[in-house]
Scaffold this motif. Structure first.
Motif, mmCIF file in Angstrom:
data_model
loop_
_atom_site.group_PDB
_atom_site.id
_atom_site.type_symbol
_atom_site.label_atom_id
_atom_site.label_comp_id
_atom_site.label_asym_id
_atom_site.label_seq_id
_atom_site.Cartn_x
_atom_site.Cartn_y
_atom_site.Cartn_z
ATOM 1 N N LEU A 217 0.833 -1.202 0.000
ATOM 2 C CA LEU A 217 0.000 0.000 0.000
ATOM 3 C C LEU A 217 0.869 1.255 0.000
ATOM 4 C CD1 LEU A 217 -2.846 1.190 0.105
ATOM 5 C CD2 LEU A 217 -2.710 1.104 2.610
ATOM 6 N N TRP A 218 1.921 1.249 0.799
ATOM 7 C CA TRP A 218 2.849 2.378 0.827
ATOM 8 C C TRP A 218 3.601 2.490 -0.495
ATOM 9 C CZ3 TRP A 218 4.145 6.861 2.435
ATOM 10 C CH2 TRP A 218 5.459 7.312 2.440
ATOM 11 N N ASP A 219 3.952 1.355 -1.089
ATOM 12 C CA ASP A 219 4.644 1.371 -2.375
ATOM 13 C C ASP A 219 3.741 1.920 -3.475
ATOM 14 O OD1 ASP A 219 7.233 0.498 -3.639
ATOM 15 O OD2 ASP A 219 5.853 -0.639 -4.902
ATOM 16 N N SER A 220 2.441 1.679 -3.373
ATOM 17 C CA SER A 220 1.503 2.244 -4.349
ATOM 18 C C SER A 220 1.477 3.762 -4.266
ATOM 19 C CB SER A 220 0.099 1.685 -4.108
ATOM 20 O OG SER A 220 0.068 0.284 -4.296
ATOM 21 N N LEU A 221 1.627 4.283 -3.059
ATOM 22 C CA LEU A 221 1.669 5.733 -2.896
ATOM 23 C C LEU A 221 2.966 6.307 -3.461
ATOM 24 C CD1 LEU A 221 0.233 8.216 -1.702
ATOM 25 C CD2 LEU A 221 1.435 7.770 0.440
ATOM 26 N N LEU A 222 4.078 5.602 -3.266
ATOM 27 C CA LEU A 222 5.367 6.085 -3.768
ATOM 28 C C LEU A 222 5.430 6.067 -5.288
ATOM 29 C CD1 LEU A 222 7.809 4.314 -1.256
ATOM 30 C CD2 LEU A 222 7.027 6.692 -1.210
ATOM 31 N N THR A 223 4.777 5.107 -5.905
ATOM 32 C CA THR A 223 4.805 4.981 -7.365
ATOM 33 C C THR A 223 3.641 5.702 -8.039
ATOM 34 O OG1 THR A 223 3.617 2.875 -7.188
ATOM 35 C CG2 THR A 223 6.021 2.779 -7.281
ATOM 36 N N ALA A 224 2.824 6.420 -7.243
ATOM 37 C CA ALA A 224 1.669 7.159 -7.779
ATOM 38 C C ALA A 224 0.713 6.238 -8.526
ATOM 39 C CB ALA A 224 2.132 8.299 -8.675
ATOM 40 N N SER A 225 0.549 5.021 -8.011
ATOM 41 C CA SER A 225 -0.386 4.078 -8.622
ATOM 42 C C SER A 225 -1.821 4.489 -8.300
ATOM 43 C CB SER A 225 -0.124 2.663 -8.106
ATOM 44 O OG SER A 225 1.195 2.259 -8.400
ATOM 45 N N ASN A 226 -2.712 4.120 -9.177
ATOM 46 C CA ASN A 226 -4.124 4.449 -8.981
ATOM 47 C C ASN A 226 -4.760 3.410 -8.067
ATOM 48 O OD1 ASN A 226 -6.586 5.714 -9.206
ATOM 49 N ND2 ASN A 226 -7.093 4.769 -11.190
ATOM 50 N N ASP A 227 -4.308 3.399 -6.802
ATOM 51 C CA ASP A 227 -4.815 2.431 -5.828
ATOM 52 C C ASP A 227 -6.075 3.005 -5.183
ATOM 53 O OD1 ASP A 227 -5.226 0.689 -3.628
ATOM 54 O OD2 ASP A 227 -3.094 0.183 -3.606
ATOM 55 N N PRO A 228 -7.225 2.343 -5.315
ATOM 56 C CA PRO A 228 -8.472 2.897 -4.759
ATOM 57 C C PRO A 228 -8.488 2.931 -3.241
ATOM 58 C CG PRO A 228 -8.835 0.678 -5.590
ATOM 59 C CD PRO A 228 -7.454 1.055 -5.995
ATOM 60 N N ARG A 229 -7.559 2.278 -2.594
ATOM 61 C CA ARG A 229 -7.532 2.287 -1.135
ATOM 62 C C ARG A 229 -6.985 3.601 -0.580
ATOM 63 N NH1 ARG A 229 -4.095 -3.036 -0.042
ATOM 64 N NH2 ARG A 229 -2.902 -2.032 -1.709
ATOM 65 N N LEU A 230 -6.307 4.386 -1.418
ATOM 66 C CA LEU A 230 -5.690 5.635 -0.977
ATOM 67 C C LEU A 230 -6.594 6.818 -1.297
ATOM 68 C CD1 LEU A 230 -2.040 4.919 -2.174
ATOM 69 C CD2 LEU A 230 -2.901 4.845 0.176
ATOM 70 N N SER A 231 -6.589 7.782 -0.395
ATOM 71 C CA SER A 231 -7.438 8.968 -0.556
ATOM 72 C C SER A 231 -6.811 9.952 -1.536
ATOM 73 C CB SER A 231 -7.627 9.650 0.797
ATOM 74 O OG SER A 231 -6.385 10.163 1.262
ATOM 75 N N PRO A 232 -7.610 10.858 -2.102
ATOM 76 C CA PRO A 232 -7.041 11.895 -2.979
ATOM 77 C C PRO A 232 -6.030 12.780 -2.256
ATOM 78 C CG PRO A 232 -9.415 11.737 -3.278
ATOM 79 C CD PRO A 232 -9.078 10.889 -2.098
ATOM 80 N N GLU A 233 -6.254 13.038 -0.954
ATOM 81 C CA GLU A 233 -5.291 13.843 -0.194
ATOM 82 C C GLU A 233 -3.933 13.144 -0.095
ATOM 83 O OE1 GLU A 233 -9.412 14.862 0.865
ATOM 84 O OE2 GLU A 233 -8.259 12.988 0.881
ATOM 85 N N ALA A 234 -3.962 11.839 0.058
ATOM 86 C CA ALA A 234 -2.704 11.093 0.128
ATOM 87 C C ALA A 234 -1.972 11.131 -1.209
ATOM 88 C CB ALA A 234 -2.978 9.651 0.537
ATOM 89 N N HIS A 235 -2.727 11.001 -2.313
ATOM 90 C CA HIS A 235 -2.104 11.021 -3.634
ATOM 91 C C HIS A 235 -1.508 12.392 -3.954
ATOM 92 C CE1 HIS A 235 -2.839 7.056 -5.247
ATOM 93 N NE2 HIS A 235 -4.126 7.102 -4.894
ATOM 94 N N SER A 236 -2.126 13.450 -3.466
ATOM 95 C CA SER A 236 -1.650 14.797 -3.785
ATOM 96 C C SER A 236 -0.516 15.260 -2.878
ATOM 97 C CB SER A 236 -2.814 15.791 -3.689
ATOM 98 O OG SER A 236 -3.346 15.810 -2.373
ATOM 99 N N SER A 237 -0.203 14.526 -1.844
ATOM 100 C CA SER A 237 0.863 14.921 -0.917
ATOM 101 C C SER A 237 2.224 14.484 -1.449
ATOM 102 C CB SER A 237 0.631 14.298 0.462
ATOM 103 O OG SER A 237 -0.599 14.721 1.013
#
Length: 363
Positions: A217-237
């Motif tokens: 899940l953390w790796d999806s955030l680092l790679t800017a993957s379109n993971d539905p488990r992550l919020s838009p605020e997390a993706h934009s940070s």
């Protein structure tokens, strides 16, 4: 006289031999004729040198003057026909290998006389010798397992004010997190998923921890993957806006030592996303410990990157032993926030935690 005159006309007056002696040549013979017989002289001409064509004195050259082979009587051994192995030391290969000696047999270090003097019967051997099986197993120190909770730096002040990490479904919330990493559908899925079947608490009643800093899940955030488990605020940070709150299983276990049974069973371990339909839970202390050991033992598996450790209701901030950040600037900001609290864990800059798995492997 006529023949002698003809002969004297064909013969040169003198010739020099290897011994530098000047002698008359034999009538009718050339130097090559003398060499063909293996010496530089012939019988009856003692004035010539006794050397052979190899430069040795007559009789000493085995090539020009070979000796006759000795007559050997049948059945009589001579010194030259002695066996090659007669004077050789016995080979070590002739003794039995210790790896091939079975229990109850003769000791390979003793002589054959000792082995035959005290034979061991098969009945006695089978009655007294028993196979020994080792029951020792490698001890896995589960207590050293680190647990990781990722949050935004803007949420850190609220955590310090409450002195604890709270579960999503907790009633103790005064103010919700400023930046929520989970999307609304993911929060709803975790509130619907039950940890131990019917009438048990939901996943949202537990504070979640990763078992690896390279969690998927953390790796999806680092790679800017379109993971539905992550919020838009997390993706934009930005990546460096997040911090790791790190503790250990031992720290958690020691804090719950002496608590009642309900508190002891307040830790669960999963082998995947806690909201997943196929995820298995270890909710009891025995099953949670067994699942955690299984995840740690399989070093080739990627399951530990998907697994979670869940702590019911709350996690005291004083159990946090380490805060991991991406750079020096964030470290200074975190230290300033922690300065207002009673508990000040160590703050370290560790960039590999803030790089994707592929990028970390290339470093």
């Amino acid at each position: 006289m006529r023949n002698r005159a003809k002969c004297s006309q064909r013969i040169p007056p003198t010739v020099t031999t290897r011994s530098e002696m000047t002698v008359p040549l034999i009538c009718g013979l050339r130097a090559s004729d003398l060499k063909s017989v293996g010496a530089t002289h012939t019988r009856g001409f003692s004035s010539l040198s006794d050397e052979c064509i190899h430069g040795l004195e007559g009789g000493l050259c085995a090539s020009c003057f070979p000796k006759a082979a000795p007559d050997i009587a049948p059945g009589v051994a001579t010194r030259g026909s002695r066996s090659k192995s007669a004077g050789r030391a016995p080979s070590l290969r002739s003794s039995p290998s210790p790896l091939t000696v079975t229990l109850g047999g003769p000791n390979p270090t003793l002589g054959a006389r000792t082995a035959t003097a005290k034979p061991i019967t098969e009945a006695k051997a089978t009655g007294t010798v028993k196979p020994v099986r080792s029951t020792r197993t490698a001890h896995d120190n589960v207590g050293e397992q680190r647990i990781y909770h990722v949050t935004h730096i803007r949420n850190l002040a609220g955590i310090l004010n409450s002195g604890r990490l709270l579960a999503d479904a907790s009633d103790a919330w005064i103010a919700r997190p400023i930046v929520d990493l989970s999307s609304a559908p993911q929060r709803a899925a975790r509130r619907a998923a039950l940890v131990a079947g019917d009438d048990s608490a939901s996943v949202a009643s537990y504070v979640p921890f990763f078992l690896s800093p390279n969690a998927r899940l953390w790796d999806s955030l680092l790679t800017a993957s379109n993971d539905p488990r992550l919020s838009p605020e997390a993706h934009s940070s930005e990546t460096y806006d997040f911090v790791f709150l790190v503790s250990t299983v031992k720290k958690l276990h020691d804090a719950r030592t002496g608590a009642d049974d309900n508190a002891a069973a307040a830790v669960a371990v999963t082998n995947g996303d806690a909201a997943g339909a196929l995820t298995r839970f270890g909710a009891a202390p025995e099953t949670a410990d067994r699942m955690l050991r299984s995840l740690r033992a399989d070093v080739e598996s990627q399951k530990i990157r998907e697994a979670e450790l869940l702590v019911t209701e709350q996690f005291p901030f004083e159990l946090v032993t380490l805060v991991g950040v991406a750079n020096d600037k964030v470290r200074d900001a975190v230290r300033a926030i922690l300065a207002t609290g009673a508990h000040k864990p160590k703050v370290v800059v560790y960039p590999p935690w803030f790089h994707a798995v592929e990028d970390t492997a290339a470093l």
